[in-house]
Design a protein around this motif. Structure first.
Motif, PDB file in Angstrom:
ATOM      1  N   ALA A  36       0.879  -1.167   0.000  1.00  0.00           N
ATOM      2  CA  ALA A  36       0.000   0.000   0.000  1.00  0.00           C
ATOM      3  C   ALA A  36       0.922   1.224   0.000  1.00  0.00           C
ATOM      4  O   ALA A  36       1.512   1.557   1.022  1.00  0.00           O
ATOM      5  CB  ALA A  36      -0.900  -0.009   1.230  1.00  0.00           C
ATOM      6  N   ALA A  38       1.857   5.336  -1.529  1.00  0.00           N
ATOM      7  CA  ALA A  38       1.254   6.588  -1.980  1.00  0.00           C
ATOM      8  C   ALA A  38       2.331   7.545  -2.468  1.00  0.00           C
ATOM      9  O   ALA A  38       3.444   7.564  -1.950  1.00  0.00           O
ATOM     10  CB  ALA A  38       0.480   7.241  -0.840  1.00  0.00           C
ATOM     11  N   TYR A  45      -1.754  12.984   0.304  1.00  0.00           N
ATOM     12  CA  TYR A  45      -1.712  11.896  -0.672  1.00  0.00           C
ATOM     13  C   TYR A  45      -2.283  12.372  -2.001  1.00  0.00           C
ATOM     14  O   TYR A  45      -3.392  12.895  -2.055  1.00  0.00           O
ATOM     15  CB  TYR A  45      -2.516  10.695  -0.186  1.00  0.00           C
ATOM     16  CG  TYR A  45      -1.957  10.000   1.026  1.00  0.00           C
ATOM     17  CD1 TYR A  45      -0.594   9.764   1.162  1.00  0.00           C
ATOM     18  CD2 TYR A  45      -2.799   9.572   2.044  1.00  0.00           C
ATOM     19  CE1 TYR A  45      -0.084   9.120   2.274  1.00  0.00           C
ATOM     20  CE2 TYR A  45      -2.298   8.921   3.160  1.00  0.00           C
ATOM     21  CZ  TYR A  45      -0.934   8.704   3.271  1.00  0.00           C
ATOM     22  OH  TYR A  45      -0.434   8.057   4.374  1.00  0.00           O
ATOM     23  N   LYS A  48      -2.869   6.911  -4.235  1.00  0.00           N
ATOM     24  CA  LYS A  48      -2.701   5.774  -3.330  1.00  0.00           C
ATOM     25  C   LYS A  48      -2.887   4.512  -4.167  1.00  0.00           C
ATOM     26  O   LYS A  48      -3.871   4.382  -4.884  1.00  0.00           O
ATOM     27  CB  LYS A  48      -3.722   5.820  -2.204  1.00  0.00           C
ATOM     28  CG  LYS A  48      -3.474   6.955  -1.228  1.00  0.00           C
ATOM     29  CD  LYS A  48      -4.599   7.095  -0.234  1.00  0.00           C
ATOM     30  CE  LYS A  48      -4.428   6.159   0.914  1.00  0.00           C
ATOM     31  NZ  LYS A  48      -5.425   6.369   1.988  1.00  0.00           N
ATOM     32  N   THR A  49      -1.914   3.611  -4.086  1.00  0.00           N
ATOM     33  CA  THR A  49      -1.950   2.371  -4.851  1.00  0.00           C
ATOM     34  C   THR A  49      -1.880   1.203  -3.890  1.00  0.00           C
ATOM     35  O   THR A  49      -1.010   1.156  -3.019  1.00  0.00           O
ATOM     36  CB  THR A  49      -0.756   2.302  -5.828  1.00  0.00           C
ATOM     37  OG1 THR A  49      -0.735   3.461  -6.639  1.00  0.00           O
ATOM     38  CG2 THR A  49      -0.847   1.081  -6.708  1.00  0.00           C
ATOM     39  N   PHE A  79       1.536   3.650   3.198  1.00  0.00           N
ATOM     40  CA  PHE A  79       0.471   4.200   4.030  1.00  0.00           C
ATOM     41  C   PHE A  79      -0.222   3.157   4.896  1.00  0.00           C
ATOM     42  O   PHE A  79      -1.101   3.486   5.683  1.00  0.00           O
ATOM     43  CB  PHE A  79      -0.553   4.997   3.206  1.00  0.00           C
ATOM     44  CG  PHE A  79      -1.353   4.229   2.211  1.00  0.00           C
ATOM     45  CD1 PHE A  79      -2.530   3.597   2.578  1.00  0.00           C
ATOM     46  CD2 PHE A  79      -0.951   4.160   0.890  1.00  0.00           C
ATOM     47  CE1 PHE A  79      -3.283   2.903   1.654  1.00  0.00           C
ATOM     48  CE2 PHE A  79      -1.695   3.480  -0.047  1.00  0.00           C
ATOM     49  CZ  PHE A  79      -2.858   2.835   0.336  1.00  0.00           C
ATOM     50  N   ASP A  80       0.162   1.903   4.791  1.00  0.00           N
ATOM     51  CA  ASP A  80      -0.357   0.853   5.667  1.00  0.00           C
ATOM     52  C   ASP A  80       0.804  -0.088   5.958  1.00  0.00           C
ATOM     53  O   ASP A  80       1.160  -0.915   5.125  1.00  0.00           O
ATOM     54  CB  ASP A  80      -1.513   0.112   4.994  1.00  0.00           C
ATOM     55  CG  ASP A  80      -2.124  -0.971   5.869  1.00  0.00           C
ATOM     56  OD1 ASP A  80      -1.511  -1.339   6.901  1.00  0.00           O
ATOM     57  OD2 ASP A  80      -3.208  -1.469   5.518  1.00  0.00           O
TER      58      ASP A  80
END
Length: 117
Positions: A36, A38, A45, A48-49, A79-80
């Motif tokens: 995850a 960005a 952001y 975001k992919t 981001f995660d």
């Protein structure tokens, strides 16, 4: 390649010096886990992919065009943290983050021209 020296490798950030329209892209290789990621502009952001890896290796990609002012910053960020399958191998150059100026701001160019007179 870091023409102009505006990419800071120690932080992973691009810092704008010339205002204008920029193109940014990334291709991130992941291995055996999801990712995850960005593209971030000044803390916000922009893209975001999320890539759900279903096998051995996969690639997560994104690109965008944006207007930047001097001192604006652009970088990639996971981001995660539970979805961090980012793959790194010193013998492969398989993940990339790229950006370049498409068009400088016209007002900026006009001001430069006036300063030269």
């Amino acid at each position: 390649f870091n023409e102009g020296g505006h990419y800071i490798s120690s932080s992973g950030k691009f810092i704008c010096a010339i205002p204008g329209i920029y193109y940014f892209s990334y291709d991130i290789t992941l291995a055996n886990k999801h990712v995850a990621i960005a593209l971030v502009h000044n803390g916000d952001y922009r893209i975001k992919t999320f890539d759900a890896n279903t096998g051995n290796h996969d690639v997560s990609s994104g690109s965008t065009v944006m207007y930047l002012q001097p001192e604006d910053e652009v970088w990639l960020e996971i981001f995660d943290n539970e979805q961090n399958g980012l793959f790194s191998d010193p013998n492969w150059t398989d993940s990339l983050f790229s950006g370049f100026l498409l068009y400088p701001d016209a007002d900026y160019l006009d001001a430069l021209a006036e300063d030269e007179l």
